[in-house]
Design an enzyme around this catalytic site. Sequence first.
Site, PDB file in Angstrom:
ATOM      1  N   ARG A  15      38.878  24.902  37.800  1.00  0.00           N
ATOM      2  CA  ARG A  15      39.255  23.949  38.849  1.00  0.00           C
ATOM      3  C   ARG A  15      38.328  23.974  40.067  1.00  0.00           C
ATOM      4  NH1 ARG A  15      45.114  24.674  40.464  1.00  0.00           N
ATOM      5  NH2 ARG A  15      45.157  26.611  39.287  1.00  0.00           N
ATOM      6  N   GLY A  80      42.767  37.103  28.167  1.00  0.00           N
ATOM      7  CA  GLY A  80      43.944  37.450  28.964  1.00  0.00           C
ATOM      8  C   GLY A  80      43.683  38.640  29.865  1.00  0.00           C
ATOM      9  N   TYR A 103      42.475  41.347  41.696  1.00  0.00           N
ATOM     10  CA  TYR A 103      41.833  40.111  41.217  1.00  0.00           C
ATOM     11  C   TYR A 103      40.688  39.746  42.164  1.00  0.00           C
ATOM     12  CZ  TYR A 103      46.003  39.003  38.336  1.00  0.00           C
ATOM     13  OH  TYR A 103      47.021  39.000  37.435  1.00  0.00           O
ATOM     14  N   ASP A 105      39.692  36.902  42.785  1.00  0.00           N
ATOM     15  CA  ASP A 105      39.952  35.624  43.464  1.00  0.00           C
ATOM     16  C   ASP A 105      41.150  35.720  44.405  1.00  0.00           C
ATOM     17  OD1 ASP A 105      42.043  35.774  41.701  1.00  0.00           O
ATOM     18  OD2 ASP A 105      41.663  33.852  40.721  1.00  0.00           O
ATOM     19  N   ASN A 169      55.087  38.177  40.625  1.00  0.00           N
ATOM     20  CA  ASN A 169      54.009  39.134  40.388  1.00  0.00           C
ATOM     21  C   ASN A 169      52.729  38.682  41.071  1.00  0.00           C
ATOM     22  OD1 ASN A 169      52.306  41.082  39.219  1.00  0.00           O
ATOM     23  ND2 ASN A 169      51.944  39.803  37.411  1.00  0.00           N
ATOM     24  N   ARG A 315      18.691  34.809  64.776  1.00  0.00           N
ATOM     25  CA  ARG A 315      18.569  34.975  63.325  1.00  0.00           C
ATOM     26  C   ARG A 315      18.432  36.456  62.976  1.00  0.00           C
ATOM     27  NH1 ARG A 315      13.796  31.618  61.669  1.00  0.00           N
ATOM     28  NH2 ARG A 315      14.340  32.511  59.650  1.00  0.00           N
ATOM     29  N   ASN A 359       9.286  38.164  81.199  1.00  0.00           N
ATOM     30  CA  ASN A 359       9.808  36.813  81.385  1.00  0.00           C
ATOM     31  C   ASN A 359       9.005  35.864  80.505  1.00  0.00           C
ATOM     32  OD1 ASN A 359      10.672  34.318  82.265  1.00  0.00           O
ATOM     33  ND2 ASN A 359      10.832  34.944  84.396  1.00  0.00           N
ATOM     34  N   ALA A 362       9.334  28.762  79.556  1.00  0.00           N
ATOM     35  CA  ALA A 362       9.867  27.691  78.713  1.00  0.00           C
ATOM     36  C   ALA A 362       8.835  27.248  77.688  1.00  0.00           C
ATOM     37  CB  ALA A 362      10.267  26.510  79.580  1.00  0.00           C
ATOM     38  N   SER A 387       4.760  29.081  80.911  1.00  0.00           N
ATOM     39  CA  SER A 387       5.430  28.079  80.084  1.00  0.00           C
ATOM     40  C   SER A 387       4.471  27.532  79.036  1.00  0.00           C
ATOM     41  CB  SER A 387       5.914  26.922  80.954  1.00  0.00           C
ATOM     42  OG  SER A 387       6.937  27.394  81.799  1.00  0.00           O
TER      43      SER A 387
HETATM   44  C1  UD1 Z   1      48.534  36.170  36.514  1.00  0.00           C
HETATM   45  C2  UD1 Z   1      49.739  36.978  36.052  1.00  0.00           C
HETATM   46  C3  UD1 Z   1      50.991  36.433  36.708  1.00  0.00           C
HETATM   47  C4  UD1 Z   1      50.847  36.453  38.216  1.00  0.00           C
HETATM   48  C5  UD1 Z   1      49.588  35.699  38.644  1.00  0.00           C
HETATM   49  C6  UD1 Z   1      49.351  35.895  40.107  1.00  0.00           C
HETATM   50  C7  UD1 Z   1      49.246  37.713  33.785  1.00  0.00           C
HETATM   51  C8  UD1 Z   1      49.469  37.493  32.351  1.00  0.00           C
HETATM   52  N1  UD1 Z   1      49.833  36.882  34.618  1.00  0.00           N
HETATM   53  O1  UD1 Z   1      48.711  34.868  36.012  1.00  0.00           O
HETATM   54  O2  UD1 Z   1      52.108  37.201  36.332  1.00  0.00           O
HETATM   55  O3  UD1 Z   1      52.002  35.883  38.825  1.00  0.00           O
HETATM   56  O4  UD1 Z   1      48.440  36.201  37.948  1.00  0.00           O
HETATM   57  O5  UD1 Z   1      48.292  35.093  40.523  1.00  0.00           O
HETATM   58  O6  UD1 Z   1      48.547  38.640  34.140  1.00  0.00           O
HETATM   59  N2  UD1 Z   1      41.057  37.150  34.203  1.00  0.00           N
HETATM   60  C9  UD1 Z   1      40.028  37.756  33.508  1.00  0.00           C
HETATM   61  N3  UD1 Z   1      39.977  37.657  32.167  1.00  0.00           N
HETATM   62  C10 UD1 Z   1      40.921  36.978  31.458  1.00  0.00           C
HETATM   63  C11 UD1 Z   1      41.961  36.360  32.169  1.00  0.00           C
HETATM   64  C12 UD1 Z   1      42.011  36.457  33.531  1.00  0.00           C
HETATM   65  O7  UD1 Z   1      39.156  38.388  34.117  1.00  0.00           O
HETATM   66  O8  UD1 Z   1      40.802  36.960  30.220  1.00  0.00           O
HETATM   67  C13 UD1 Z   1      41.101  37.276  35.662  1.00  0.00           C
HETATM   68  C14 UD1 Z   1      40.907  35.961  36.380  1.00  0.00           C
HETATM   69  O9  UD1 Z   1      39.545  35.766  36.713  1.00  0.00           O
HETATM   70  C15 UD1 Z   1      41.750  36.142  37.630  1.00  0.00           C
HETATM   71  C16 UD1 Z   1      42.851  37.093  37.181  1.00  0.00           C
HETATM   72  O10 UD1 Z   1      42.377  37.723  36.020  1.00  0.00           O
HETATM   73  O11 UD1 Z   1      41.016  36.773  38.659  1.00  0.00           O
HETATM   74  C17 UD1 Z   1      44.162  36.381  36.918  1.00  0.00           C
HETATM   75  O12 UD1 Z   1      44.015  35.476  35.844  1.00  0.00           O
HETATM   76  P1  UD1 Z   1      44.748  34.097  35.805  1.00  0.00           P
HETATM   77  O13 UD1 Z   1      44.397  33.417  34.539  1.00  0.00           O
HETATM   78  O14 UD1 Z   1      44.553  33.366  37.058  1.00  0.00           O
HETATM   79  O15 UD1 Z   1      46.268  34.587  35.696  1.00  0.00           O
HETATM   80  P2  UD1 Z   1      47.550  33.745  35.975  1.00  0.00           P
HETATM   81  O16 UD1 Z   1      47.835  32.897  34.791  1.00  0.00           O
HETATM   82  O17 UD1 Z   1      47.466  33.082  37.269  1.00  0.00           O
HETATM   83 CA    CA Z   2      45.809  32.583  38.831  1.00  0.00          CA
END
Ligand code: UD1
Ligand code: CA
Length: 447
Positions: A15, A80, A103, A105, A169, A315, A359, A362, A387
């Site tokens: 997304r 997963g 996580y 993110d 969670n 910078r 100093n 400008a 200057s």
């Molecule tokens: C997950 C939880 C959910 C929780 C939610 C909170 C599980 C099964 N579910 O769901 O209970 O409420 O987060 O936001 O854990 N990721 C990987 N590899 C994968 C899958 C995911 O690295 O194969 C990482 C993603 O980049 C992300 C995090 O795991 O940072 C969560 O994955 P995401 O798919 O967003 O989980 P949710 O379905 O939101």
């Molecule tokens: Ca998520």
Amino acid sequence: MATALIILGAGMGTRMNSDLPKVLHPIAGAPMLVHAMKSGMALAPERTVIVAGQGAKAVETAARDHDPEVQIVVQTEQLGTAHAVAQASDALSGFTGDAIVLYGDTPFIRPETLQAMAAARARHDIVVLGFQAADPGRYGRLIMAGDKLNRIVEFKDATKTERAVSLCNSGVVAADAQTLFDLVAAVGNDNAAGEYYLTDIVGIATARGLSATVVTCDEAETLGINSRAELAAAEALFQAQARKAAMADGVTLTAPETVYFAHDTVIGRDSTVEPNVVFGPGVTIESGAMIRAFSHLEGCHVSRGAVVGPFARLRPGAELAENVKVGNFVEIKNAVLDEGAKVNHLSYIGDAAVGAQANIGAGTITCNYDGVFKHHTTIGAAAFIGSNTMLVAPVTIGKGAMTGSGSVITRDVGAGDLAVARAKQDNKAGFAARFFAKLRAQKNKGA
Ligand code: UD1
Ligand code: CA
């Protein structure tokens, strides 16, 4: 107890609609992954393992830039969250201590929250971070039995009654590392999503007689980013918190909502930041400095009593000593300005050292770049640069020396000397009057 962080960041981030891996999108000038790493620092982790997927190389570069010791493992297929955690097991084989799953993110988990989880680990085998969701939506639901966590059910797999639970969670989990990997290895994918759910470890653990519990935090901490709109909302949240924190630390912000901080901005007490100032990464400002309106600062240090701006740009490598003044439309890069030096108007000072009380007039420019190499300019203490002086580097202006306005200085100037390097003035009496009279006569004849 020794702690290892496992930071998940292999998800596609579809997304975001981006070529950049989701966890590298920046908030306050740092990838969101770095924010997660910084939260984890609260536990003084001995090891950090990042699970990357697409763009793993870029993720590695960004993560190492923040912490050269991190380990990166690649999850080639996103099967997963449990599968993702399992990818870290080789990297942590032989590690004894706790593992905390974060996580990449989810950038706003507070240090205090992780410390509360670590403390709860003394009484339970697994500690899950939960929150009361205003709108529980698709979050996993935490199914409690008293103060014990029985299991976690994903929204897709939940019954109507389970969906009515608002304790959700966050995804953050703490457990003994080897226990975590044992549990994760036992997780299957027979569920609505066909994924290996990390959340299943709780049910498996309780069936084995292990105990699990929940530590809760504010929902805002668990904010995850999935889209550019959420990224913008996260940025806004960060900025709101940073402004509040700066003011609580004794910094005056005349128009707080117009000041933008980086993730690591440090500003001392009794400094003032006027409206529309932007801080890039790596800025430290000492007490009692004044950052005037519309200035942009990055990778620089400003000492006590210095005044910067309005409309100044500092910078990387700009080092301003006490009471230095850098005024409007001045750019400073990789340059040290000693105590009380002044560069008040329309100048570029790059790759330079400017002595105390010097100093800079400008429009002065250090001509530091010959198209291939960068060269250094040294300006002695109390020098007076006229200057519109062009200082063609490498060049040194001695202590207390002076340059004439409009000079192009290509050779060193000795201490106390004056250098004038421009065409000599030639006055022609009456020339202008005669010249214009002739032109006007021509114009009248033509009309
Ligand atoms: C997950 C939880 C959910 C929780 C939610 C909170 C599980 C099964 N579910 O769901 O209970 O409420 O987060 O936001 O854990 N990721 C990987 N590899 C994968 C899958 C995911 O690295 O194969 C990482 C993603 O980049 C992300 C995090 O795991 O940072 C969560 O994955 P995401 O798919 O967003 O989980 P949710 O379905 O939101
Ligand atoms: Ca998520």
